[in-house]
Every structure is written in C-alpha cells, then in structure tokens.
Design a protein around this motif. Sequence first.
Motif, short mmCIF file in Angstrom:
data_model
loop_
_atom_site.label_atom_id
_atom_site.label_comp_id
_atom_site.label_asym_id
_atom_site.label_seq_id
_atom_site.Cartn_x
_atom_site.Cartn_y
_atom_site.Cartn_z
N LYS A 96 0.81 -1.22 0.00
CA LYS A 96 0.00 0.00 0.00
C LYS A 96 0.84 1.27 0.00
CE LYS A 96 -3.95 -2.18 2.23
NZ LYS A 96 -4.84 -2.18 3.41
N LYS A 97 2.16 1.12 0.02
CA LYS A 97 3.09 2.26 -0.07
C LYS A 97 2.89 3.27 1.05
CE LYS A 97 2.85 1.72 -5.06
NZ LYS A 97 2.48 2.34 -6.31
N ILE A 98 2.61 2.80 2.26
CA ILE A 98 2.32 3.68 3.40
C ILE A 98 3.62 4.23 3.98
CG2 ILE A 98 1.37 3.78 5.74
CD1 ILE A 98 -0.52 1.45 4.86
N LEU A 99 3.68 5.54 4.13
CA LEU A 99 4.80 6.21 4.80
C LEU A 99 4.27 6.72 6.14
CD1 LEU A 99 7.68 7.41 4.84
CD2 LEU A 99 6.68 9.48 3.84
N LEU A 100 4.77 6.16 7.26
CA LEU A 100 4.39 6.63 8.59
C LEU A 100 5.20 7.87 8.88
CD1 LEU A 100 2.84 6.15 11.25
CD2 LEU A 100 4.83 4.81 12.01
N GLU A 101 4.53 8.99 9.05
CA GLU A 101 5.23 10.25 9.25
C GLU A 101 5.41 10.60 10.72
OE1 GLU A 101 3.07 12.93 6.65
OE2 GLU A 101 4.65 12.63 5.15
N GLU A 102 4.41 10.34 11.55
CA GLU A 102 4.56 10.61 12.97
C GLU A 102 3.47 9.91 13.76
OE1 GLU A 102 2.30 14.76 13.85
OE2 GLU A 102 4.19 14.95 12.74
N VAL A 103 3.73 9.76 15.06
CA VAL A 103 2.76 9.19 15.99
C VAL A 103 2.73 10.11 17.19
CG1 VAL A 103 2.20 7.24 17.52
CG2 VAL A 103 3.20 6.82 15.24
N ASN A 104 1.55 10.60 17.56
CA ASN A 104 1.41 11.45 18.73
C ASN A 104 1.06 10.53 19.90
OD1 ASN A 104 0.69 13.25 20.71
ND2 ASN A 104 -0.45 14.60 19.33
N GLU A 105 2.00 10.38 20.81
CA GLU A 105 1.81 9.46 21.93
C GLU A 105 1.33 10.15 23.19
OE1 GLU A 105 5.19 6.96 22.56
OE2 GLU A 105 5.35 6.45 20.46
N GLY A 106 1.23 11.47 23.17
CA GLY A 106 0.88 12.23 24.37
C GLY A 106 -0.60 12.31 24.66
#
Length: 108
Positions: A96-106
């Motif tokens: 699916k060519k997914i690029l994970l850019e960020e994860v907000n864990e707060g």
Amino acid sequence: MGKVVYHKLVRDRIPEIIEASGKKCTCRILSDSEYLEMLDEKLNEELAEYQKSKSLEELADLMEVIHAVIRACGSTFEEVEIIRQEKARKRGRFEKKILLEEVNEGEQ
C-alpha cells in the motif's frame, strides 16, 4: 602487470574462472565465524550495488547472498519463507506504499 588485493568473499567458481583466464590467484577457506562476517560484508556490498543500479542482476546477487546466509545459519529458505509469510499475515506487506510520518503518543 601488478597484483590486485581484494580480500572479499566470491562465488565458488571465481577462482577457476580466474585461472582459466591465465591469471593466478590466492584464496583460502574461511572458518564458520569468518564466513558469517564476510557474508555480512557481502550483503552490504550487493545491497549498495543494487541501490545504485536498480538492476535485476544485482537484486539476484543480493538474493544469492541471502540464501548463503540462511544456509550458514543452519536454516532453509523454506523456513525463512514461513516466517516471512507469518509476519505478512500479522503485520501486512509493503503493497500500500504507506509512509508513517509521525505518531502522537501524548494525547489519547
């Protein structure tokens, strides 16, 4: 004519090919630990060559080294393929060519 020092892992028939061309070469058989170390170096070499050229021939060379690593670790390609398939089933592939850019864990 001079001497060229390589100090690299080569395919099994390379010494005979060199000698058939009228040249002389010096080789030695590696210990198991040296072999694994040199396979790691060869993986890096072949990956860099593939990344530079994007050729299927270089990709095939990379796969040959991967097969050698698998055998050197006492496993089989079939065993690794089962592991690959299980990871694909659990975590997906890369289709699916997914690029994970960020994860907000707060914040939840």
